[in-house]
Scaffold this motif. Structure first.
Motif, short mmCIF file in Angstrom:
data_model
loop_
_atom_site.label_atom_id
_atom_site.label_comp_id
_atom_site.label_asym_id
_atom_site.label_seq_id
_atom_site.Cartn_x
_atom_site.Cartn_y
_atom_site.Cartn_z
N ASP A 70 8.17 12.82 12.98
CA ASP A 70 6.77 12.41 12.95
C ASP A 70 6.66 10.89 13.11
OD1 ASP A 70 5.89 14.98 12.55
OD2 ASP A 70 5.89 14.82 10.35
N VAL A 71 5.67 10.47 13.86
CA VAL A 71 5.43 9.03 14.02
C VAL A 71 4.52 8.56 12.89
CG1 VAL A 71 4.40 7.26 15.49
CG2 VAL A 71 5.67 9.15 16.53
N PRO A 72 4.97 7.58 12.08
CA PRO A 72 4.12 7.06 11.00
C PRO A 72 3.03 6.14 11.58
CG PRO A 72 6.18 5.83 11.08
CD PRO A 72 6.29 6.91 12.13
N VAL A 73 1.96 6.76 12.03
CA VAL A 73 0.94 6.05 12.79
C VAL A 73 0.40 4.82 12.06
CG1 VAL A 73 -1.35 6.24 13.84
CG2 VAL A 73 0.28 8.12 14.05
N ARG A 74 0.13 4.95 10.77
CA ARG A 74 -0.45 3.83 10.02
C ARG A 74 0.53 2.66 9.90
NH1 ARG A 74 -2.77 8.35 8.81
NH2 ARG A 74 -4.98 8.44 8.18
N ASP A 75 1.81 2.97 9.70
CA ASP A 75 2.81 1.90 9.63
C ASP A 75 3.01 1.23 10.99
OD1 ASP A 75 3.19 2.29 6.94
OD2 ASP A 75 5.06 3.43 7.13
N VAL A 76 2.99 2.04 12.05
CA VAL A 76 3.12 1.48 13.40
C VAL A 76 1.93 0.56 13.69
CG1 VAL A 76 3.09 1.99 15.87
CG2 VAL A 76 4.49 3.38 14.33
N ALA A 110 -0.01 -1.01 11.56
CA ALA A 110 0.04 -2.21 10.72
C ALA A 110 1.12 -3.18 11.19
CB ALA A 110 0.30 -1.83 9.26
N SER A 111 2.27 -2.67 11.56
CA SER A 111 3.39 -3.53 11.99
C SER A 111 3.09 -4.17 13.35
CB SER A 111 4.68 -2.72 12.05
OG SER A 111 5.02 -2.21 10.78
N ILE A 130 8.05 4.45 19.47
CA ILE A 130 7.29 5.70 19.29
C ILE A 130 7.94 6.83 20.08
CG2 ILE A 130 5.08 6.83 19.76
CD1 ILE A 130 3.77 4.03 19.32
N GLU A 131 8.33 6.54 21.31
CA GLU A 131 8.97 7.56 22.16
C GLU A 131 10.28 8.06 21.55
OE1 GLU A 131 9.34 5.51 25.83
OE2 GLU A 131 7.18 5.56 26.26
N ALA A 132 11.05 7.15 20.97
CA ALA A 132 12.32 7.53 20.34
C ALA A 132 12.08 8.47 19.17
CB ALA A 132 13.08 6.29 19.89
N LEU A 176 -6.70 1.84 10.76
CA LEU A 176 -5.50 2.54 10.30
C LEU A 176 -4.48 1.59 9.68
CD1 LEU A 176 -4.95 5.01 13.29
CD2 LEU A 176 -5.71 5.59 10.97
N ALA A 177 -4.43 0.36 10.19
CA ALA A 177 -3.46 -0.62 9.68
C ALA A 177 -3.69 -0.95 8.21
CB ALA A 177 -3.53 -1.89 10.53
N LYS A 178 -4.92 -0.82 7.75
CA LYS A 178 -5.22 -1.11 6.34
C LYS A 178 -4.51 -0.15 5.40
CE LYS A 178 -9.74 -3.05 7.47
NZ LYS A 178 -11.20 -2.86 7.48
N GLU A 179 -4.12 1.03 5.93
CA GLU A 179 -3.44 2.03 5.10
C GLU A 179 -1.93 2.06 5.37
OE1 GLU A 179 -5.36 5.70 6.04
OE2 GLU A 179 -7.37 4.88 5.72
N GLY A 180 -1.47 1.13 6.23
CA GLY A 180 -0.04 1.10 6.58
C GLY A 180 0.67 -0.12 6.01
N ASP A 181 1.97 -0.18 6.25
CA ASP A 181 2.81 -1.27 5.77
C ASP A 181 3.14 -2.20 6.95
OD1 ASP A 181 4.68 -2.99 4.74
OD2 ASP A 181 6.15 -1.46 4.19
N PRO A 182 2.64 -3.44 6.92
CA PRO A 182 2.89 -4.35 8.04
C PRO A 182 4.35 -4.79 8.17
CG PRO A 182 1.76 -5.49 6.27
CD PRO A 182 1.77 -4.04 5.91
N LYS A 183 5.14 -4.51 7.13
CA LYS A 183 6.56 -4.88 7.16
C LYS A 183 7.46 -3.68 7.41
CE LYS A 183 5.88 -8.76 3.96
NZ LYS A 183 6.25 -9.33 2.64
N ALA A 184 6.86 -2.53 7.68
CA ALA A 184 7.65 -1.30 7.84
C ALA A 184 8.58 -1.35 9.04
CB ALA A 184 6.71 -0.10 7.95
N ILE A 185 8.12 -1.95 10.13
CA ILE A 185 8.90 -1.99 11.37
C ILE A 185 8.93 -3.43 11.88
CG2 ILE A 185 9.21 -0.97 13.67
CD1 ILE A 185 6.95 1.10 12.61
N ALA A 186 10.10 -3.93 12.20
CA ALA A 186 10.24 -5.32 12.65
C ALA A 186 10.04 -5.42 14.16
CB ALA A 186 11.61 -5.86 12.26
#
Length: 368
Positions: free
Chosen positions: A237-243, A245-246, A228-230, A190-200
């Motif tokens: 919606d939780v952006p699963v792929r960005d989570v 990847a980050s 995720i809980e917040a 899933l990380a391959k489709e997400g942004d690794p810099k989306a969440i610090a």
């Protein structure tokens, strides 16, 4: 090649029944029976189920490995087995089986360390290990930086996780994201489709005053879970792929940064990465990038040899035979907390550490 030691290796430290056959540094067979699908129903490995699965799989897996290698058990020069660390009951199945085969075939028995085996397996793909070898081991139970001047007798821990191991953190975050078990492969995908810099997300133990080579992923795990809980509490919606990847980037950033630093500090011009998490594509890519920049040669076995397998145990066993290390005594016991400083276990009476042995059996009462 015919003069090189022919060794069968048995691995049962967790949920994989692995049997490998190695001649010297050449892999002849690698048979694995996994019970991971059974454990997936429970969201993690259940020790009793793993032990039962090893019992059921042991003989068929050994027979499959011997057939694949095209040899008879009587052709072997020795039998190696993981004596620890790992799940006590699971280890006991492997050690007992190895003793039985060694006794019946009149072959020397070698109890070896699971972590040292993860390092030695690289010989099957990239040739003899440099001495010393710098190794980063990352799995569900271990995240360690090790320096091994001699893989059969001298393995020195430079740093290790002080809480959750990297693979454990992957599994826990996958559970929070409802992605199933095991978590590593699905997060990697899933990380391959997400942004690794989306969440610090935080990088544990990366400050100037923190231990240089130790790891901590518990704080990262908690930070991701709360994020995720917040989102869910706010009805978003939780952006699963960005989570994914980050989170993954936070883990591999720390692992590779500390490993490269250790190589520089110790004057070692190569890095070996092993363990189940070494199959992670982002870890491999970032390690390659940073090693090239630092003038360090990277050695990573193919993914199938990174996860637990019998080939790695056979590889270390063959090295024990080649270097004339003493065989293990019949007192060899399964030691769930065997330290990495003991790559080879001559026998229970040779141990100098104070860990409790989960099982000790004499030759007389085992085979009477």
């Amino acid at each position: 090649m015919a003069d090189e030691p022919l060794v069968l290796g048995i691995e049962t430290s967790c949920d994989e029944t692995g049997v490998g056959v190695v001649r010297g540094t050449t892999l002849l067979a690698d048979a694995v029976a996994s019970s991971v699908d059974t454990h997936a129903r429970f969201g993690g490995v259940v020790p009793e189920i793993a032990s039962r699965a090893h019992l059921e799989s042991m003989v068929p897996t050994i027979e499959r490995a011997l057939k694949e290698a095209g040899i008879s058990a009587r052709d072997l020069d020795g039998i190696a087995v993981t004596a620890g660390p790992g799940l006590a009951g699971a280890l006991l199945v492997g050690v007992s089986a190895a003793k039985a085969y060694a006794y019946a075939l009149n072959k020397p028995l070698y109890g070896v360390n699971h972590l040292a085996s993860h390092i030695c397996v690289d010989q099957l793909e990239h040739g003899p290990l440099p001495e010393p070898t710098m190794a980063l081991l990352v799995s569900g139970g271990h995240s360690s930086l090790l320096l091994a001047p001699d893989i059969t007798s001298d393995v020195r821990p430079l740093g290790a996780t002080i809480d959750d191991a990297a693979g454990e953190a992957f599994d826990k975050i996958a559970r929070v994201l409802h992605l199933g078990f095991p978590g590593g492969p699905v997060i990697d995908r899933l990380a391959k489709e997400g942004d690794p810099k989306a969440i610090a997300f935080p990088r544990g133990l990366s400050g100037s005053r923190d231990p240089a080579y130790d790891f901590s992923f518990s704080g990262l795990k908690t930070s991701v879970a709360r994020w995720i809980e917040a989102k869910r509490a706010a009805g978003e919606d939780v952006p699963v792929r960005d989570v994914a990847a980050s989170f993954q980037e936070a883990v591999v950033d720390v692992l590779t940064r500390k490993a490269v630093r250790a190589c520089k500090d110790e004057g070692v011009d190569h890095l070996m990465i092993g363990g189940g998490v070494a199959a992670n594509t982002r870890l491999r890519a970032l390690a390659q990038e940073r090693c090239e920049r630092a003038g360090i040669r990277l050695r990573v076995p193919r993914p199938g040899l990174c996860t637990d397998n019998g080939a790695m145990v056979a590889a270390l066993g063959a090295e024990m035979v080649a270097r004339n290390r003493p065989a293990s005594g019949w007192e060899l016991s399964a030691d769930s907390s065997l330290p990495v400083t003991e790559p080879h276990v001559p026998g229970a009476h040779s141990h100098t550490h104070d860990h409790d042995h989960v099982h000790e059996i004499s030759k007389d009462n085992l085979y009477s």
